[in-house]
Design a protein around this motif. Structure first.
Motif, PDB file in Angstrom:
ATOM      1  N   LEU A  13       0.762  -1.187  -0.041  1.00  0.00           N
ATOM      2  CA  LEU A  13       0.077  -0.003  -0.109  1.00  0.00           C
ATOM      3  C   LEU A  13       0.827   1.454  -0.015  1.00  0.00           C
ATOM      4  N   PRO A  14       0.306   2.299  -0.742  1.00  0.00           N
ATOM      5  CA  PRO A  14       1.215   3.546  -0.590  1.00  0.00           C
ATOM      6  C   PRO A  14       1.291   4.123   0.818  1.00  0.00           C
ATOM      7  N   ILE A  15       2.167   4.918   1.109  1.00  0.00           N
ATOM      8  CA  ILE A  15       2.326   5.384   2.511  1.00  0.00           C
ATOM      9  C   ILE A  15       0.994   6.244   2.701  1.00  0.00           C
ATOM     10  N   GLU A  16       0.665   7.018   1.814  1.00  0.00           N
ATOM     11  CA  GLU A  16      -0.413   7.972   1.927  1.00  0.00           C
ATOM     12  C   GLU A  16      -1.724   7.160   2.530  1.00  0.00           C
ATOM     13  N   HIS A  17      -1.975   5.944   1.908  1.00  0.00           N
ATOM     14  CA  HIS A  17      -3.046   5.206   2.276  1.00  0.00           C
ATOM     15  C   HIS A  17      -2.962   4.426   3.674  1.00  0.00           C
ATOM     16  N   ILE A  18      -1.714   4.021   4.065  1.00  0.00           N
ATOM     17  CA  ILE A  18      -1.398   3.651   5.507  1.00  0.00           C
ATOM     18  C   ILE A  18      -1.380   4.861   6.423  1.00  0.00           C
ATOM     19  N   ALA A  19      -1.082   6.293   6.188  1.00  0.00           N
ATOM     20  CA  ALA A  19      -1.230   6.985   6.869  1.00  0.00           C
ATOM     21  C   ALA A  19      -2.835   7.441   7.343  1.00  0.00           C
ATOM     22  N   TYR A  20      -3.452   7.222   6.219  1.00  0.00           N
ATOM     23  CA  TYR A  20      -5.032   7.759   6.408  1.00  0.00           C
ATOM     24  C   TYR A  20      -5.630   6.635   7.374  1.00  0.00           C
ATOM     25  N   SER A  21      -5.300   5.285   6.824  1.00  0.00           N
ATOM     26  CA  SER A  21      -5.776   4.290   7.590  1.00  0.00           C
ATOM     27  C   SER A  21      -5.507   4.165   9.313  1.00  0.00           C
ATOM     28  N   CYS A  22      -4.401   5.003   9.499  1.00  0.00           N
ATOM     29  CA  CYS A  22      -3.921   4.887  11.091  1.00  0.00           C
ATOM     30  C   CYS A  22      -4.497   6.199  11.488  1.00  0.00           C
ATOM     31  N   GLY A  23      -5.098   7.257  10.906  1.00  0.00           N
ATOM     32  CA  GLY A  23      -5.756   8.204  11.633  1.00  0.00           C
ATOM     33  C   GLY A  23      -5.132   9.474  11.147  1.00  0.00           C
ATOM     34  N   TYR A  24      -4.049   9.663  10.420  1.00  0.00           N
ATOM     35  CA  TYR A  24      -3.422  10.705  10.019  1.00  0.00           C
ATOM     36  C   TYR A  24      -4.052  11.522   8.763  1.00  0.00           C
ATOM     37  N   CYS A  25      -4.114  12.729   8.931  1.00  0.00           N
ATOM     38  CA  CYS A  25      -4.752  13.636   7.846  1.00  0.00           C
ATOM     39  C   CYS A  25      -3.721  14.013   6.782  1.00  0.00           C
ATOM     40  N   SER A  26      -2.581  13.670   7.138  1.00  0.00           N
ATOM     41  CA  SER A  26      -1.475  13.988   5.833  1.00  0.00           C
ATOM     42  C   SER A  26      -0.473  12.947   6.054  1.00  0.00           C
ATOM     43  N   THR A  27       0.358  12.816   5.033  1.00  0.00           N
ATOM     44  CA  THR A  27       1.589  11.999   4.847  1.00  0.00           C
ATOM     45  C   THR A  27       2.579  12.619   5.803  1.00  0.00           C
ATOM     46  N   PHE A  28       2.735  13.895   5.727  1.00  0.00           N
ATOM     47  CA  PHE A  28       3.663  14.714   6.348  1.00  0.00           C
ATOM     48  C   PHE A  28       3.696  14.381   7.933  1.00  0.00           C
ATOM     49  N   SER A  29       2.608  14.606   8.403  1.00  0.00           N
ATOM     50  CA  SER A  29       2.352  14.414   9.834  1.00  0.00           C
ATOM     51  C   SER A  29       2.400  13.019  10.376  1.00  0.00           C
ATOM     52  N   PHE A  30       2.034  11.720   9.494  1.00  0.00           N
ATOM     53  CA  PHE A  30       2.391  10.800   9.655  1.00  0.00           C
ATOM     54  C   PHE A  30       3.859  10.397   9.674  1.00  0.00           C
ATOM     55  N   SER A  31       4.497  10.690   8.610  1.00  0.00           N
ATOM     56  CA  SER A  31       5.877  10.424   8.599  1.00  0.00           C
ATOM     57  C   SER A  31       6.460  11.176   9.755  1.00  0.00           C
ATOM     58  N   LYS A  32       6.188  12.242  10.054  1.00  0.00           N
ATOM     59  CA  LYS A  32       6.941  13.067  11.061  1.00  0.00           C
ATOM     60  C   LYS A  32       6.808  12.250  12.714  1.00  0.00           C
ATOM     61  N   ALA A  33       5.615  11.531  12.779  1.00  0.00           N
ATOM     62  CA  ALA A  33       5.109  10.966  13.971  1.00  0.00           C
ATOM     63  C   ALA A  33       5.844   9.632  14.104  1.00  0.00           C
ATOM     64  N   PHE A  34       5.854   9.003  12.591  1.00  0.00           N
ATOM     65  CA  PHE A  34       6.657   7.456  12.626  1.00  0.00           C
ATOM     66  C   PHE A  34       8.013   7.857  12.925  1.00  0.00           C
ATOM     67  N   ARG A  35       8.669   8.489  12.137  1.00  0.00           N
ATOM     68  CA  ARG A  35      10.201   8.886  12.483  1.00  0.00           C
ATOM     69  C   ARG A  35      10.542   9.212  13.941  1.00  0.00           C
ATOM     70  N   LYS A  36       9.444   9.950  14.580  1.00  0.00           N
ATOM     71  CA  LYS A  36       9.889  10.078  16.091  1.00  0.00           C
ATOM     72  C   LYS A  36       9.716   8.740  16.694  1.00  0.00           C
ATOM     73  N   VAL A  37       8.716   7.990  16.352  1.00  0.00           N
ATOM     74  CA  VAL A  37       8.601   6.553  17.363  1.00  0.00           C
ATOM     75  C   VAL A  37       9.662   5.659  17.038  1.00  0.00           C
TER      76      VAL A  37
END
Length: 64
Positions: A13-37
């Motif tokens: 799945l594209p990262i954008e779809h994964i971000a949305y399925s995990c409750g993030y409204c943007s790929t940027f915010s998902f990527s930032k949170a993912f990198r932090k964790v």
């Protein structure tokens, strides 16, 4: 983030779809949170897991 890690490792799945399925409204915010964790970007995690499918989580063992 567990769901995101599973989807990155086990699907194409594209990262954008994964971000949305995990409750993030943007790929940027998902990527930032993912990198932090996890200490690595979502795309980097996916590539790492393709090469090292049996490795355990990155940040806990290699990046702390």
């Amino acid at each position: 983030m567990t769901k995101a890690c599973e989807l990155l490792q086990n699907t194409s799945l594209p990262i954008e779809h994964i971000a949305y399925s995990c409750g993030y409204c943007s790929t940027f915010s998902f990527s930032k949170a993912f990198r932090k964790v996890n200490g690595i970007s979502p795309s980097g995690y996916r590539q790492f897991k393709k090469v090292n499918p049996y490795s355990i989580e990155l940040k806990r063992n290699n990046l702390d």
